[in-house]
Design an enzyme around this catalytic site. Structure first.
Site, short mmCIF file in Angstrom:
data_model
loop_
_atom_site.label_atom_id
_atom_site.label_comp_id
_atom_site.label_asym_id
_atom_site.label_seq_id
_atom_site.Cartn_x
_atom_site.Cartn_y
_atom_site.Cartn_z
N THR A 10 0.71 -1.09 0.01
CA THR A 10 0.67 -0.37 -0.09
C THR A 10 0.86 1.55 0.18
OG1 THR A 10 -1.85 -1.13 1.12
CG2 THR A 10 -1.98 0.60 0.88
N GLY A 109 8.50 -12.77 5.59
CA GLY A 109 8.35 -12.32 4.95
C GLY A 109 9.54 -11.27 5.22
N ASP A 111 9.63 -7.85 6.61
CA ASP A 111 9.38 -7.16 7.08
C ASP A 111 8.76 -7.69 8.73
OD1 ASP A 111 7.25 -8.67 5.66
OD2 ASP A 111 5.35 -7.37 6.29
N THR A 185 -25.13 2.07 7.50
CA THR A 185 -24.26 1.36 6.49
C THR A 185 -22.55 2.52 6.87
OG1 THR A 185 -25.82 1.22 4.78
CG2 THR A 185 -23.37 0.93 4.63
#
Length: 264
Positions: A10, A109, A111, A185
């Site tokens: 991201t 990973g 990370d 919602t």
């Protein structure tokens, strides 16, 4: 200064550290959007713009990428623009000082490894590291600094994207709702994201404590990091510490370990 680069699906987090060892401090940091089509030249231009001033102030680079296309360009950029300074890219074969007690260490990973190292050096062990990134990971670090494995679940943002794509719900701002029970919602989705993921992590940590005696005591530190951590941590009943730049600190420690190895 040491430049640290943490590339995720991201976003890309970058940091400049001054000093070393216990005296190291994060002087500046940035977060930019991850573009999987980013070229080595484009990445170098972005870094130059962010750092500003003479690039000679950067005396080393430590980096990781969980995005394969960007990892290739990252290596190219370091070879093309930063070959004059020591640099470390965390990947299989790089010395981290964290034994990986799992079935296939190559699957872990970078990370997660770097986070484990930073958490152990910062808080000692045993520790549980929660990273609220593209995925939500919950990893165990022993008192000896060993990576024991962990849990991988969908991340907060990617779960929201799945609701939009598969359930036809609209995109909403991720924020704490007024109540756990939404009256519309938007609030219902926010409740699922904020309270739902806090409950997910709390439930996993409770199960870990029940299953592993070494993680059942009061000496265990549960530390959280990641882009969604500021949203979730205040609602968690099990997280002890929030370290926003845990991964960057871990990259600093990996760099220092590898520099020490070169000098011996």
């Amino acid at each position: 200064m040491l430049l640290t680069i943490d590339v995720r699906n991201t976003s890309i987090e970058l940091g400049l550290f001054a000093g070393s060892g216990t005296h190291a401090r994060l002087e500046r940091h940035w977060r930019i959007h991850t573009n999987p089509l980013l070229t080595a030249d484009e990445l170098a231009m972005q870094l130059r713009g962010l750092i500003g001033g003479p690039l000679e102030q950067v005396i080393g680079v430590a980096a990781l990428s969980t995005v394969p296309p960007v990892l290739r360009e990252l290596r190219t950029m370091l070879a093309r623009y930063w070959s004059h300074v020591p640099h470390v890219v965390v990947e299989p074969g790089v010395r981290t000082g964290i034994p990986l007690l799992v079935d296939n260490p190559k699957e872990i990973g970078a990370d997660r490894i770097v986070n484990a190292l930073a958490a152990h050096q910062r808080f000692g062990g045993p520790a549980i590291v929660v990273d609220f990134g593209t995925a939500t990971t919950v990893d165990l670090v022993s008192a000896k600094g060993e990576f024991l494995g962990g849990v991988i679940a969908p991340g907060v943002a990617i779960s929201g994207e799945a609701l939009i794509e598969k359930a036809g719900l609209r995109r909403v701002e991720l924020a704490r709702p007024r109540s756990v029970v939404g009256k519309n919602t938007v609030e219902a989705i926010q409740s699922g994201a904020v309270f739902g993921f806090a409950g997910l992590v709390d439930g996993l940590i409770d199960r870990i404590r029940d299953e592993f005696d070494a993680f059942a005591g009061d000496d265990v530190t549960v530390v959280a990091t990641g882009i969604s951590a500021p949203l979730i941590v205040p609602e968690s009943e099990t997280i002890d510490q929030h370290e926003p730049h845990l991964t960057l600190t871990g990259l600093l420690r990996v760099y220092e370990r590898n520099q020490q190895r070169r000098r011996t």
